[in-house]
Design an enzyme around this catalytic site. Structure first.
Site, PDB file in Angstrom:
ATOM      1  N   GLY A  76       0.806  -1.209   0.000  1.00  0.00           N
ATOM      2  CA  GLY A  76       0.000   0.000   0.000  1.00  0.00           C
ATOM      3  C   GLY A  76       0.843   1.265   0.000  1.00  0.00           C
ATOM      4  N   THR A  77       1.945   1.242   0.715  1.00  0.00           N
ATOM      5  CA  THR A  77       2.794   2.435   0.802  1.00  0.00           C
ATOM      6  C   THR A  77       3.310   2.829  -0.572  1.00  0.00           C
ATOM      7  OG1 THR A  77       3.416   1.905   3.065  1.00  0.00           O
ATOM      8  CG2 THR A  77       4.924   3.341   1.834  1.00  0.00           C
ATOM      9  N   ASN A 143      -7.818   3.664   9.011  1.00  0.00           N
ATOM     10  CA  ASN A 143      -7.161   2.546   9.691  1.00  0.00           C
ATOM     11  C   ASN A 143      -7.292   2.618  11.209  1.00  0.00           C
ATOM     12  OD1 ASN A 143      -5.456   4.745   8.556  1.00  0.00           O
ATOM     13  ND2 ASN A 143      -3.954   3.989  10.020  1.00  0.00           N
ATOM     14  N   GLN A 171      -7.647  -0.388   3.928  1.00  0.00           N
ATOM     15  CA  GLN A 171      -8.374  -0.955   5.075  1.00  0.00           C
ATOM     16  C   GLN A 171      -9.771  -1.417   4.693  1.00  0.00           C
ATOM     17  OE1 GLN A 171      -7.298  -1.873   7.922  1.00  0.00           O
ATOM     18  NE2 GLN A 171      -5.324  -0.848   8.004  1.00  0.00           N
ATOM     19  N   SER A 191      -3.690  -3.399  -0.481  1.00  0.00           N
ATOM     20  CA  SER A 191      -2.541  -4.079   0.141  1.00  0.00           C
ATOM     21  C   SER A 191      -2.998  -5.464   0.571  1.00  0.00           C
ATOM     22  CB  SER A 191      -2.077  -3.266   1.358  1.00  0.00           C
ATOM     23  OG  SER A 191      -1.053  -3.973   2.027  1.00  0.00           O
ATOM     24  N   ALA A 192      -2.198  -6.482   0.221  1.00  0.00           N
ATOM     25  CA  ALA A 192      -2.634  -7.871   0.447  1.00  0.00           C
ATOM     26  C   ALA A 192      -2.722  -8.238   1.926  1.00  0.00           C
ATOM     27  CB  ALA A 192      -1.674  -8.825  -0.260  1.00  0.00           C
ATOM     28  N   HIS A 193      -1.843  -7.653   2.761  1.00  0.00           N
ATOM     29  CA  HIS A 193      -1.745  -8.194   4.126  1.00  0.00           C
ATOM     30  C   HIS A 193      -2.872  -7.755   5.049  1.00  0.00           C
ATOM     31  CE1 HIS A 193       0.315  -4.857   6.546  1.00  0.00           C
ATOM     32  NE2 HIS A 193       0.474  -4.388   5.328  1.00  0.00           N
ATOM     33  N   THR A 229      11.418  -7.760 -11.629  1.00  0.00           N
ATOM     34  CA  THR A 229      10.785  -9.083 -11.688  1.00  0.00           C
ATOM     35  C   THR A 229       9.696  -9.157 -10.629  1.00  0.00           C
ATOM     36  OG1 THR A 229      12.825 -10.057 -12.489  1.00  0.00           O
ATOM     37  CG2 THR A 229      11.214 -11.577 -11.536  1.00  0.00           C
ATOM     38  N   CYS A 316       0.487   1.950  13.313  1.00  0.00           N
ATOM     39  CA  CYS A 316       0.626   1.203  12.065  1.00  0.00           C
ATOM     40  C   CYS A 316       2.076   1.129  11.628  1.00  0.00           C
ATOM     41  CB  CYS A 316      -0.201   1.845  10.974  1.00  0.00           C
ATOM     42  SG  CYS A 316      -1.663   0.877  10.662  1.00  0.00           S
TER      43      CYS A 316
HETATM   44  N1  PLP Z   1      -2.955   2.808   3.875  1.00  0.00           N
HETATM   45  C1  PLP Z   1      -3.598   2.439   4.980  1.00  0.00           C
HETATM   46  C2  PLP Z   1      -4.938   3.029   5.285  1.00  0.00           C
HETATM   47  C3  PLP Z   1      -3.023   1.526   5.862  1.00  0.00           C
HETATM   48  O1  PLP Z   1      -3.669   1.177   6.984  1.00  0.00           O
HETATM   49  C4  PLP Z   1      -1.744   0.994   5.546  1.00  0.00           C
HETATM   50  C5  PLP Z   1      -1.069   0.060   6.458  1.00  0.00           C
HETATM   51  O2  PLP Z   1      -1.279   0.031   7.628  1.00  0.00           O
HETATM   52  C6  PLP Z   1      -1.123   1.411   4.360  1.00  0.00           C
HETATM   53  C7  PLP Z   1      -1.752   2.324   3.552  1.00  0.00           C
HETATM   54  C8  PLP Z   1       0.231   0.911   3.978  1.00  0.00           C
HETATM   55  O3  PLP Z   1       0.145  -0.379   3.408  1.00  0.00           O
HETATM   56  P1  PLP Z   1       1.427  -1.340   3.429  1.00  0.00           P
HETATM   57  O4  PLP Z   1       1.602  -1.822   4.821  1.00  0.00           O
HETATM   58  O5  PLP Z   1       1.057  -2.454   2.470  1.00  0.00           O
HETATM   59  O6  PLP Z   1       2.574  -0.548   2.922  1.00  0.00           O
END
Ligand code: PLP
Length: 380
Positions: A76-77, A143, A171, A191-193, A229, A316
């Site tokens: 996500g970042t 989040n 989220q 974001s997958a996790h 890759t 986070c």
């Molecule tokens: N955006 C939101 C709202 C999130 O809660 C998070 C992670 O906590 C992210 C972005 C970042 O995602 P990632 O952990 O995959 O970089």
């Protein structure tokens, strides 16, 4: 409990990261076990390419997009940085965005939110007319509080003023139904996790005709928008998690009822407590609540000792213990915000987890009240 018996852990921190689903692990192990670069033309490469494209279809289906709209990223970042970097002009971002949006556009103007954490649409309309931004970024669900934003309305207003719209749906994905077209956004982050997949993989999903920034230089992968890759095991895991998230939705109302129950029970114990964003539309799994007079670090340690994993709203990013910019934007007094924790449930959460949480919460609250009452007596 007998000495040495392992402590049962109630994991109530799904918004930080969710458990990887067993079927995802199985799919990832299968991908790790097969050799093949998706860019290679031989049969091993072609098999890898098929696995990659299958995952792309699944990630796209999760948000009602076409497969070729999906650009896989490292999470996500990265997707947020790519989205915010896609324009040259001014950006307007909500004041409650994740740090990866705020830091990617440090000069962006911040849109205020109301006391329940929702973007102020009237203010947005004013600022759109005054600033003429190139991009507006508003997340789908927060989040820390789980508060859901009126993203479709934001997109409509922003488009009327010629701005592109980005939505961080990290989220919300897997917790709410998402339709890229109905939302009307030009870029959407996943974001997958957070949905039962692995850490370190995500996607930027693009609306028709949108050209994102290119953050890395190198090969032609992901239509040159994200060279390197591909993280095939991670992407395969992401795809499987997306499929499962579409299939398994029954947990949401069950978890919503558990969340409502513990909120009611903790407020009954401490009527001076608060649940932030209560009254607004929220994710069913998330609660950001205070224990009056008890610092959130103290709470975290006490819960951890009791085998319960929760976080401070702002935790986070690892080690971050500073005040929550989200609660500050909602007008919460800093001293009160320092007593807020985030509890986030998920598909594997049970009534027992919630009972353990409420019991630990009530014990800590009673202990703190007792010491507060004893302190003046001792000093007398
Ligand atoms: N955006 C939101 C709202 C999130 O809660 C998070 C992670 O906590 C992210 C972005 C970042 O995602 P990632 O952990 O995959 O970089």
């Amino acid at each position: 409990m007998s000495a040495g018996a392992p402590l049962r852990i109630s994991y109530l921190d799904y918004n930080a990261t969710a458990p990887v689903k067993p079927a995802v692990i199985e799919a990832m192990v299968g991908a790790l076990d097969r050799t093949g670069n998706p860019s290679s033309v031989h049969r091993a490469g072609r098999a890898a390419r098929r696995a990659l494209e299958h995952a792309r279809e699944a990630a796209a289906a999760l948000v009602g997009a076409a497969p070729d709209a999906v650009v896989f990223t490292s999470g996500g970042t990265e997707a947020n940085n790519q989205a915010l970097g896609s324009v040259r002009g001014v950006c307007l971002v909500s004041a409650v965005e994740h740090d990866s949006v705020l830091a990617a556009a440090p000069a962006a103007e911040r849109l205020p939110v109301d006391a329940l954490g929702r973007v102020d649409l009237e203010r947005l309309a004013d600022r759109l007319a005054a600033v003429r931004p190139a991009l507006v970024s508003v997340m789908l669900a927060n989040n820390e509080t789980g508060v859901v934003q009126p993203v479709a309305e934001v997109a409509e207003l922003a488009h009327r003023h010629g701005a592109l719209v980005h939505c961080d749906a990290v989220q919300a994905a897997g917790k709410l139904a998402i339709d890229l077209v109905a939302l009307g956004v030009d870029m959407l982050t996943l974001s997958a996790h957070k949905l039962g997949g692995p850490q370190g993989v995500g996607a930027l999903v693009l609306g028709a005709g949108v050209e994102p920034a290119v953050l890395l230089r190198g090969g032609g992968q992901e239509r040159r928008w994200r060279p390197g890759t591909e993280n095939l095991p991670g992407i395969v895991g992401f795809g499987r998690a997306a499929e499962l998230a579409l299939e398994d939705r029954d947990w949401r109302p069950r978890v919503g009822a558990l969340r409502d129950r513990f909120e009611a029970e903790t407020l009954a114990v401490a009527p001076a407590g608060r649940v932030y964003g209560r009254g607004a539309e929220r994710l069913a799994n998330t609660s950001c609540l205070t224990m009056p007079g008890v610092g959130n670090q103290t709470q975290l340690i006490a819960f951890d000792l009791a085998g319960i994993a929760v976080s401070t709203g702002s935790a986070c990013s690892s080690g971050k213990v500073g005040p929550s910019h989200v609660l500050a934007a909602m007008g919460v007094d800093p001293a009160e915000a320092a007593t807020a924790i985030r509890v986030s449930l998920g598909w594997a959460s049970t009534a027992l987890d919630v009972e353990r949480f409420v019991a630990a919460w009530s014990r800590l609250h009673a202990r703190t009240r007792r010491s507060a009452q004893e302190a003046p007596a001792r000093s007398a």
